[in-house]
Design an enzyme around this catalytic site. Structure first.
Site, short mmCIF file in Angstrom:
data_model
loop_
_atom_site.label_atom_id
_atom_site.label_comp_id
_atom_site.label_asym_id
_atom_site.label_seq_id
_atom_site.Cartn_x
_atom_site.Cartn_y
_atom_site.Cartn_z
N HIS A 19 -22.62 -59.26 -57.93
CA HIS A 19 -23.93 -58.41 -58.15
C HIS A 19 -23.83 -57.31 -56.98
CE1 HIS A 19 -28.62 -58.79 -58.92
NE2 HIS A 19 -27.99 -57.37 -58.76
N HIS A 21 -24.31 -53.04 -56.76
CA HIS A 21 -24.26 -51.68 -57.31
C HIS A 21 -23.78 -50.73 -56.58
CE1 HIS A 21 -27.72 -53.16 -60.06
NE2 HIS A 21 -27.92 -53.87 -59.04
N HIS A 199 -30.40 -57.83 -65.42
CA HIS A 199 -31.36 -58.15 -64.18
C HIS A 199 -32.56 -58.72 -64.95
CE1 HIS A 199 -28.80 -55.96 -62.10
NE2 HIS A 199 -29.66 -55.79 -60.67
N GLU A 202 -36.40 -60.95 -61.40
CA GLU A 202 -36.38 -60.41 -59.91
C GLU A 202 -37.99 -60.17 -59.65
OE1 GLU A 202 -34.68 -56.53 -59.47
OE2 GLU A 202 -34.28 -56.77 -57.37
N ASP A 280 -26.23 -56.85 -53.82
CA ASP A 280 -27.03 -56.13 -54.65
C ASP A 280 -27.01 -54.65 -54.06
OD1 ASP A 280 -28.82 -55.70 -56.49
OD2 ASP A 280 -30.50 -56.13 -55.48
N ASP A 281 -27.61 -54.16 -53.15
CA ASP A 281 -27.43 -52.96 -52.51
C ASP A 281 -27.05 -52.86 -51.26
OD1 ASP A 281 -28.18 -51.26 -55.17
OD2 ASP A 281 -29.80 -52.86 -54.81
#
Ligand code: ADE
Ligand code: ZN
Length: 341
Positions: A19, A21, A199, A202, A280-281
């Site tokens: 996961h 991006h 997603h 969240e 994630d990021d």
């Protein structure tokens, strides 16, 4: 356990990232470098002032900055550099398999062609497979704040590259954009052989997780924190062995939880949920895989068994072949056997 010992243990675990991006791995120094060579003026005059803006009260405040940052990416070389830089970073953290999200609409809406985006990303992934022995899968995400019709256009653009793309996902602003909005495009995506993830839960409610499972037929839920609000949903997730790809640092930074000590991952493992940890990021939330493992382990006092379970779960939840999963899981188990804890 001493912090330095914990860090050393985590570093040595063979890890799978499921996961992440790719646009969220754009570090400030690379953002400035690419902006300079593309003659793009950033709204910040230094890396320092850009980093100071990375304070978020919710998902939307983050997304606004994330989409702005992505505007420096114009040419194939930019997408290639972004991806290659990320892969070298995670190679140094003993990540051996990645399943990356990319957001084509973030770029096509600005006039950057789909082909430019995917060629840059894919070439870096192929190089990493060859030179760093990192296996990969690629997941194209639809932006849920846009319409289903626009997602269909993205699906259409992807078809010449469908041998490069393993699945589709659903990301961006969750609240007010339920999975039910994308039923048709997910069905059509599946008909082209794409695997499905979304997603859900969240910031959005447990109902969105039900919708992702029942209406979109996803095989994995990204985040899924809010499933704990609904006992029947937890049972469904356990019975169907649905992986939840959790992102602890992201959850703290976006105020999905108030403190890392409140993170639900240990509770989820205890219930028998196939929970996994990811970044994630990473350029925006303060860490890649190691930092996510470390901060979570420290705050929740995770033991050796829990750390091993998380690493095993990630390979189990991946889209690798059964044979490759078994190979990596054995490596994880052998690694923990060698530790004298
Ligand atoms: N796009 C990038 N990061 C995201 C996140 N945490 N949630 C939804 N969409 C995203
Ligand atoms: Zn995400």
């Amino acid at each position: 356990m001493e912090s330095s010992d914990l860090l050393k243990i985590i570093q040595g675990i063979p890890k799978a990232e499921l996961h992440m991006h790719i646009e969220g791995s754009l570090e400030p120094d690379l953002m400035f470098e690419i902006a300079n060579r593309n003659n793009i003026a950033l709204a910040y005059d230094s890396i320092e002032s850009l980093k100071n803006a990375y304070k978020f009260n919710n998902l939307q405040e983050f997304l606004d900055i994330y989409y702005t940052g992505a505007q420096v990416l114009i040419y194939e070389r930019d997408f290639y550099d972004l991806t290659w830089t990320y892969l070298c970073k995670v190679y140094s953290q003993n990540v051996v398999h990645v399943e990356l999200f990319f957001d084509p609409q973030t770029h096509t809406d600005r006039g950057v062609e789909f082909d430019v985006v995917i060629n840059g990303i894919y070439k870096a992934l192929v190089k990493a497979k060859k030179e760093l022995n990192i296996s990969f899968q690629l997941i194209m995400s639809y932006l849920r704040h846009l319409s289903e019709e626009e997602a269909f256009k993205t699906l259409e653009s992807s078809l010449p590259y469908k041998q490069w793309i393993d699945g589709v996902g659903l990301d961006s602003s969750e609240k007010g954009n339920p999975p039910s909005k994308f039923v048709n495009v997910f069905k059509e995506s599946a008909s082209h052989g794409y695997k499905l993830v979304a997603h859900a839960g969240e910031e959005g409610p447990a109902d969105y997780i039900w919708e992702a499972l029942d209406l979109l037929n996803v095989v994995r839920i990204d985040h899924g924190n809010r499933c704990l609000d609904d006992e029947a949903l937890v049972q469904r997730i356990i019975d169907n062995n649905i992986p939840l790809t959790l992102c602890p640092l992201s959850n703290v930074e976006l105020k999905v939880i108030q403190r890392m000590e409140d993170h639900p991952v240990a509770k989820m493992l205890q219930k028998g949920i196939l929970a996994t940890i990811h970044s994630d990021d990473p350029a925006y939330f303060g860490g890649y895989m190691n930092e996510n493992y470390y901060e979570t382990a420290k705050a929740l006092n995770l033991n050796k068994e829990q750390l091993m379970q998380l690493a095993v779960n990630a390979f189990e939840a991946s889209w690798l072949s059964r044979e490759a999963k078994e190979k990596h899981i054995l490596e994880v188990k052998n690694y923990f056997d060698t530790l004298n804890l």
